[in-house]
Design an enzyme around this catalytic site. Structure first.
Site, short mmCIF file in Angstrom:
data_model
loop_
_atom_site.label_atom_id
_atom_site.label_comp_id
_atom_site.label_asym_id
_atom_site.label_seq_id
_atom_site.Cartn_x
_atom_site.Cartn_y
_atom_site.Cartn_z
N ASN A 1 15.90 5.32 -2.76
CA ASN A 1 15.37 4.12 -3.21
C ASN A 1 14.89 4.45 -4.66
O ASN A 1 14.46 5.69 -4.95
CB ASN A 1 13.97 3.71 -2.60
CG ASN A 1 14.47 3.26 -1.22
OD1 ASN A 1 14.33 3.85 -0.24
ND2 ASN A 1 15.03 2.13 -1.20
N SER B 1 8.91 -4.07 -2.05
CA SER B 1 7.68 -3.81 -2.57
C SER B 1 6.86 -2.85 -1.69
O SER B 1 5.71 -3.26 -1.15
CB SER B 1 6.83 -4.80 -2.86
OG SER B 1 5.61 -4.48 -3.61
N ASP C 1 4.82 5.13 2.68
CA ASP C 1 5.06 4.10 1.22
C ASP C 1 4.29 2.95 1.73
O ASP C 1 4.74 1.76 1.31
CB ASP C 1 6.37 3.97 0.96
CG ASP C 1 6.30 3.69 -0.59
OD1 ASP C 1 7.32 3.15 -1.23
OD2 ASP C 1 5.07 3.81 -1.22
#
Lengths: 255, 409
Positions: free
Chosen positions: B235, B329, B294
């Site tokens: 990513n 996100s 995350d």
């Protein structure tokens, strides 16, 4: 003597374990009545870590014994003979050994009582035979130079004083020693033969260990297995007996 | 504080009827704890001649080292990148709630923010031991603002910066004092990155490569300067190309200094990375894989709109997007969910899946002597799991800090 012949190593081990279990239950130990189990020193004492690790990993960590009730010969003691004498005294103080469990070497020795050891010997410092040193090399990465040449050991006489003796013998390489131990006479070259003069001895072996015995001997004792197997029938465990007293549930543990 | 001579008199706890993760294997062993540390029972038996003071039956469960999350942006409505007057309470809330996910230590993460935010927030987050109040704070993870414009992902464009002018001084001016900082993610293609990487590494801060368009050569040079981590592999970086593998190529690079291991974070939520990609990374370099969540502030909240840093985020099930776009996100999958998904997607051993969330992050941060394992002398931070790796109980320093509610009789 009772000669118990099982098919293989696993079965022999299991039979022996069940026998010890049953003996402890029948003895009905309690806070004032200790069952004293005797075991031979498995490894030479000069590497106390290896020996203590061996006993910890293979026995103590699997049971709930209190450390105060374990007595191991200390190969690092300042005065080795005093250590041996003290060990003998501790055995006396405990009321003697109820059951001694041991194996034999290919040269027929019990504990480290090598050929030529006195059959009435006590706990003492012993030099080891080359055969034993070779056999122990595997605990020292195969380096013969590292293998200790002396060991503290219980004596033949010490073991003879136990109220009952159980010897475990498995494998073809022990077959000749077993033959010498039970089909020939009492001889200090094959110290296990001393137990022919002990009132209660049990020899537990596998098929391979019987290879040097007379067919007649093997057939005779195999014929007795029906009777001998009763010795390892399930008994109510001590815990279950307590529960039974308070309840009326009847269920022996399964094997 | 734990340890010290007084522990000899502390009670000895013995956890029985369990399988413990030790030496990369699940062993049928009891776990012994004293004074907040894992105890060697053999020494206790032979040298101190003592038995346990208390025993706890673990019902056949697995005991694994407590999970360590090195990338978590907030959760339960708390946003670590938000400059409030009481950042400490927010951190404490997250620290307490993640105990139920089996996380016993974590690095609160701040995404790209203006210097004012760093100057206000960082002094309020201090390194702290875990306990009944919550998981331990190992230090802050600063993700940005020294990252690539093209690969900024969900980070706000306005606050991206470079350190071309004054290298490490720019870094200090942006963040303020680095006392509680543990990890910094930056893009190594930015000018003078080598100076910055060396300066940060000299301070004991772990440098991670991420949000970058670096090619493999630039990435390797960064590693040689001291970088040891890759932020969420795949990513926000160039995709793997067979003539220029980019940052992904670090997994099998032969330019890594000897004795050094490159670690890489992976978000195994089933959304950020295709299972096949997860498997490729895992098979290429299994020992470097670090599971991270995350997680965004929406973790633990329901569907709807929430705040992340300086931006709005839309949550739908297990997915969170930058509001109005298709840009991911951050994740809202808890650590234990990530572990289960990782196990199922890669087919790896249970032991490796557990190590990816405990031992590997500890090794990344140089803490493996006290965290991330159940070796004798380690901190007794561990988690009790059933066979499907669902968390049943969490312990910090040998103390029960969270427990699943038992099903009724």
């Amino acid at each position: 003597m009772k000669l118990i012949i099982l098919e293989n190593y696993s079965q022999a081990s299991e039979w022996a374990a069940k026998y010890i279990r049953n003996r402890i239950i029948q003895f009905n130990p309690g806070p004032d009545k200790y069952f004293t189990l005797g075991l031979p020193t498995g490894l030479p004492q000069e590497h106390p870590e290896s020996y203590h690790s061996f006993m910890w990993n293979n026995f103590f960590k699997h049971i709930d014994i209190h450390p105060e009730n374990t007595h191991i010969l200390d190969g690092n003691a300042a005065d080795l003979q005093a250590e041996c004498d003290a060990f003998e005294e501790k055995i006396q103080a405990a009321g003697g050994i109820e059951l001694f469990v041991g194996g034999i070497g290919p040269d027929g020795h019990i504990a480290f009582n090598e050929p030529g050891s006195s059959l009435v010997s006590r706990t003492r410092v012993k030099t080891l035979a080359m055969d034993t040193i070779l056999a122990n090399a595997r605990f020292f990465d195969g380096d013969l130079a590292k293998v200790p040449t002396m060991a503290l050991t219980v004596g033949v006489g010490t073991v003879m004083d136990a109220r009952e003796v159980m010897i475990l013998i498995t494998g073809a390489h022990k077959a000749f020693a077993l033959y010498k131990a039970i089909e020939e006479g009492v001889n200090h070259m094959w110290t296990v033969s001393a137990f022919q003069q002990h009132p209660r001895t049990v020899f537990v072996c596998d098929e391979d260990a019987t290879l040097e015995l007379k067919v007649k001997t093997v057939k005779y004792f195999k014929g007795l297995m029906l009777v001998h197997n009763k010795l390892v029938d399930p008994l109510y465990s001590i815990k279950e007996k307590e529960i039974q007293k308070s309840q009326s549930a009847k269920k022996p543990y399964s094997d | 504080m734990r340890g010290g001579q007084c522990t000899a008199w502390a009670p000895v706890l013995q956890f029985t009827n369990c399988r413990i993760l030790r030496g990369g294997v699940l062993l049928r062993e009891d776990l012994w704890v004293r004074g907040g540390r894992i105890l060697d029972p053999e020494k206790l038996f032979f040298e101190e001649r003592r038995v346990a003071d208390k025993q706890r039956d673990c019902g056949g469960c697995i005991l694994a080292p407590g999970f360590i999350d090195v990338q978590i942006n907030g959760g339960f409505g708390v946003d670590f990148s938000k400059a409030t007057e009481d950042v400490g309470s927010g951190v404490a809330l997250v620290a307490r709630r993640i105990l139920s996910h089996g996380v016993t230590s974590f690095c609160p993460t701040l995404i790209t923010s203006p210097p004012e935010v760093y100057h206000k927030v960082l002094p309020q987050i201090s390194v702290k031991s875990g306990g009944p109040h919550g998981a331990g704070v190992l230090g802050v993870h600063l993700e940005g603002p020294f990252i690539s414009h093209e690969k900024r992902g969900a980070h706000p464009e306005a606050y991206l910066r470079s350190f071309e002018a004054n290298a490490f001084h720019d870094v200090l001016a942006t963040y303020g004092p680095l006392d509680n900082v543990r990890i910094v993610t930056l893009a190594p293609e930015l000018g003078r990155s080598h100076e910055v990487i060396r300066a940060l590494t000299a301070q004991g801060i772990c440098v991670s490569l991420g949000h970058s368009v670096a090619d493999l050569k630039v990435a390797e040079e960064a590693v040689q300067s001291g970088a040891t981590f890759i932020t969420h592999l795949f990513n926000a970086m160039l995709p793997f190309h067979h003539r220029d593998p980019g940052i992904v190529g670090l997994l099998t690079s032969d330019q890594v200094p000897p004795g050094r291991c490159i670690f890489y974070g992976m978000i195994a939520d089933g959304i950020h990375t295709n299972p096949a990609a997860l498997r490729i990374a895992h098979r290429a370099h299994p020992q470097g894989l670090v599971l991270v969540t995350d997680a965004v502030p929406a973790l633990g909240l329901g569907n709807g709109r929430h705040t992340l840093g300086q931006q709005e985020v839309e949550v739908d099930g297990l997915t969170a997007y930058v509001a109005g776009t298709k840009t991911l996100s951050g994740s809202i999958a808890p650590m234990d969910v990530c572990i289960r998904h990782f196990l199922q997607a890669t087919g790896c051993s249970v032991e490796l899946a557990l190590e990816a969330a405990s031992l590997h992050p500890a090794q990344l941060l140089g803490l493996e002597k006290t965290k991330g394992s159940l070796d004798f002398g380690s901190d007794a931070d561990f988690v009790v799991l059933d066979d499907t790796l669902h968390v049943q109980a969490t312990y910090i320093s040998g103390e029960l800090v969270w427990q699943a509610e038992k099903a009724g009789p």
